[in-house]
Write an enzyme that holds these catalytic residues in place. Sequence first.
Site, PDB file in Angstrom:
ATOM      1  N   CYS A 155      16.078  -5.332  49.819  1.00 48.77           N
ATOM      2  CA  CYS A 155      14.787  -5.053  49.494  1.00 48.77           C
ATOM      3  C   CYS A 155      14.306  -5.111  48.014  1.00 48.77           C
ATOM      4  O   CYS A 155      14.620  -4.341  47.101  1.00 48.77           O
ATOM      5  CB  CYS A 155      14.543  -3.489  49.850  1.00 48.77           C
ATOM      6  SG  CYS A 155      12.598  -2.974  49.442  1.00 48.77           S
ATOM      7  N   CYS A 158      12.364  -2.112  46.175  1.00 49.95           N
ATOM      8  CA  CYS A 158      13.181  -1.169  46.090  1.00 49.95           C
ATOM      9  C   CYS A 158      14.030  -1.085  45.004  1.00 49.95           C
ATOM     10  O   CYS A 158      14.412  -0.523  44.008  1.00 49.95           O
ATOM     11  CB  CYS A 158      13.870  -0.564  47.183  1.00 49.95           C
ATOM     12  SG  CYS A 158      12.847   0.068  48.475  1.00 49.95           S
TER      13      CYS A 158
END
EC number: 1.11.1.28
Length: 194
Positions: A155, A158
């Site tokens: 991700c 993130c």
Amino acid sequence: MSESTELIQEILGSIGQPADYRTDALQLLETGESRYLRDFKLNFSSTLTSEHLSAKECALLGLSTAVNNQNKPLIQYYTTVAKQNEATDAEVAEAVGCASLLASNNIFYRFRHFTQKEKYSQIPARIRMQLMMKPVTGKEFFELMSLAISAVNGCEMCVNAHEDSLINLGTTEERIFDAVRIASLVTATGKVIF
């Protein structure tokens, strides 16, 4: 006994598995007398060594990654090592909780990032994240575990958010790098031992 078999038995012994334990992947490496087994052994053992992380932190990172990857033998191994290095039950539980929470966050925020639609950024996430508010392992280390799991789960949003948070908390780039290195090696180990 071949060198490959000896290396495999050393690795298995270190994680508390019987000498005859074999996954299909491990069997293929052994049958092929793979040179990779030397690297594999050294890489695995280096998951517990760092100039920038304590032994307990290495073990908790290993545990969180093993939980994220659903790897029972490695969950057992890193739990034992974490407790041997004075991790409390609450800290162990938090490493487990971090893996679970980040699994949802990584999917959700990756979706937002992929779609690039403003509308999805305006809709509340409705994902409870109280675990992140006052972690028993401390804000900095929880962010470090979160970053490592986000890197494993791919991700980008993130990873960038947790890395930025860590830098703002005063974490060194070497410490960040080692956390991700450990998570990558635990993941690599889990491709062969599971």
